[in-house]
Write an enzyme that holds these catalytic residues in place. Sequence first.
Site, PDB file in Angstrom:
ATOM      1  CG  PHE A 125      -1.921   1.092   1.210  1.00 32.10           C
ATOM      2  CD1 PHE A 125      -3.037   1.016   0.388  1.00 32.10           C
ATOM      3  CD2 PHE A 125      -1.732   2.232   1.981  1.00 32.10           C
ATOM      4  CE1 PHE A 125      -3.960   2.056   0.348  1.00 32.10           C
ATOM      5  CE2 PHE A 125      -2.651   3.273   1.948  1.00 32.10           C
ATOM      6  CZ  PHE A 125      -3.764   3.182   1.121  1.00 32.10           C
ATOM      7  CG  ASP A 194       0.051  -2.635   6.933  1.00 30.19           C
ATOM      8  OD1 ASP A 194      -1.060  -2.966   7.378  1.00 30.19           O
ATOM      9  OD2 ASP A 194       0.244  -1.572   6.310  1.00 30.19           O
ATOM     10  CE1 TYR A 219      -9.096   2.626   6.901  1.00 31.02           C
ATOM     11  CE2 TYR A 219      -8.129   3.733   8.778  1.00 31.02           C
ATOM     12  CZ  TYR A 219      -8.046   3.314   7.470  1.00 31.02           C
ATOM     13  OH  TYR A 219      -6.915   3.565   6.759  1.00 31.02           O
ATOM     14  CE  LYS A 220      -7.400  -0.946   5.261  1.00 32.75           C
ATOM     15  NZ  LYS A 220      -7.877   0.001   4.258  1.00 32.75           N
ATOM     16  NE  ARG A 368      -9.845  -3.070  -2.536  1.00 34.35           N
ATOM     17  CZ  ARG A 368      -9.220  -2.446  -1.538  1.00 34.35           C
ATOM     18  NH1 ARG A 368      -7.994  -2.796  -1.212  1.00 34.35           N
ATOM     19  NH2 ARG A 368      -9.796  -1.461  -0.887  1.00 34.35           N
TER      20      ARG A 368
HETATM   21  C1  LIG Z   1      -2.113  -1.964   3.923  1.00 31.93           C
HETATM   22  C2  LIG Z   1      -2.468  -0.578   4.363  1.00 31.93           C
HETATM   23  N1  LIG Z   1      -1.616   0.091   5.170  1.00 31.93           N
HETATM   24  C3  LIG Z   1      -1.899   1.347   5.589  1.00 31.93           C
HETATM   25  C4  LIG Z   1      -3.059   1.997   5.198  1.00 31.93           C
HETATM   26  C5  LIG Z   1      -3.304   3.444   5.589  1.00 31.93           C
HETATM   27  O1  LIG Z   1      -3.594   3.608   6.902  1.00 31.93           O
HETATM   28  P1  LIG Z   1      -3.979   5.005   7.588  1.00 31.93           P
HETATM   29  O2  LIG Z   1      -4.796   5.785   6.616  1.00 31.93           O
HETATM   30  O3  LIG Z   1      -4.745   4.581   8.809  1.00 31.93           O
HETATM   31  O4  LIG Z   1      -2.742   5.717   7.950  1.00 31.93           O
HETATM   32  C6  LIG Z   1      -3.975   1.319   4.391  1.00 31.93           C
HETATM   33  C7  LIG Z   1      -5.241   1.993   3.991  1.00 31.93           C
HETATM   34  O5  LIG Z   1      -6.052   1.508   3.262  1.00 31.93           O
HETATM   35  C8  LIG Z   1      -3.664   0.021   3.952  1.00 31.93           C
HETATM   36  O6  LIG Z   1      -4.494  -0.653   3.145  1.00 31.93           O
END
Ligand SMILES: Cc1ncc(COP(=O)(O)O)c(C=O)c1O
Length: 401
Positions: A125, A194, A219-220, A368
């Site tokens: 990401f 992560d 939040y997911k 997706r």
């Molecule tokens: C794998 C991954 N890491 C990090 C994040 C971003 O996290 P945040 O916006 O809470 O900093 C996301 C957001 O979708 C994600 O999918």
Amino acid sequence: MSSRSDAEALDRADQLSHLRSRFELPGGLIYLDGNSLGPLPVGVRERLADVVEVQWGRDLIQSWNTPAWSGLPARVGARVARLIGAPEDTVIVGDSTTVQIFKLLVAAARLRPDRRVLVSDPDNFPTDSYVVASVARLTGLELRWCDPAEVAASLDESVAVVELSHVDYRTGRLYDAAEITAAAHAAGAVVLWDLCHSAGAVPVDLDAWDADLAVGCGYKYLNGGPGAPAFVYVHRRWHDALDQPITGWMGHLAPFALERDYRPAPGVAQMLAGTPPILSMSALDAALDAFDGVSITDIRAKSLALTDYFTSLAEERLSAYGVSVEVPRAHEERGSQVCLRHPGAYGLVQALIARGVVGDFRDPDYARFGFTPLYLRFVDVWDAIDHMADVLNSRGWDAPE
Ligand SMILES: Cc1ncc(COP(=O)(O)O)c(C=O)c1O
């Protein structure tokens, strides 16, 4: 040829079907985007009303002296710990995932001061990649990109830190975290996982993996609401040696002594930085009630059944329209999402949203769809595919709007 009544039969046999009532789902909506933002769990509305009206509105500053606010980051952390196979005192909730990644990466680099390489996945990401690159600059580490499926080839005695996602956000590919962690440890590196796309959806066993460090968002699949705070995990073996870079007063040993010099709080509490976001943390706390009495093993079994069903229906009904189904076939390599690839994927997602079937688009041609076993039904899968077949058949994805 399968039919909708097959889906209805699968729902009748589903042991988790009662959990749908733990969510406030808008009528008529098929929500296949819980891997981006989970829906509103029952109980969050009431909890937030109490936090706003009573704890903040009436009791004001006194609330910091009550259990409702003090200790909330650690209490919510302990609840998340149960979902990710970690001891309760190794997880705490606080900043966004991005900030947590930064803090843990710098701390990890400081655990290996004699090494010069940071390994990460270029297809991770973007926030991970951006922060990895910045931390490499900040700490003087050299960045080495690797394919997580072939991480062993990138490991040697120069590697300080490995940062990877357990599940690929785009392809849904699930990696063998225990194996990768063991390989990194054999090379003497520290690993940061992560867990954004795995916590609450696929089995995570940080203890069994012997994981060093981990982060994940609230939040997911944890359904904590937009901007819910993220969690961090730090293995007990690092609690004393850890040196994270955002040395804020809330991670201090005695925050209210207001000392001039920083002294870290013991254990994972030193990962706190500033004042915890009580409103959003309370929402996440209440949201976690949706997992009460539910085992991750059962969640995983239903998740695989849903993605298997979606995959077989998509192949049966959508491949004639040039759709390819991108999902790892082996269960042990699959997260809780499926991607469809099509040149008109953007239009397809928009046309589906207009019909009340919500998924999301990812560059360049991915539609997706996330599958959350707590509230999704097999008929939702059937109906979603039915809409897709209709949109593709009528070329609705190519409409000007
Ligand atoms: C794998 C991954 N890491 C990090 C994040 C971003 O996290 P945040 O916006 O809470 O900093 C996301 C957001 O979708 C994600 O999918």
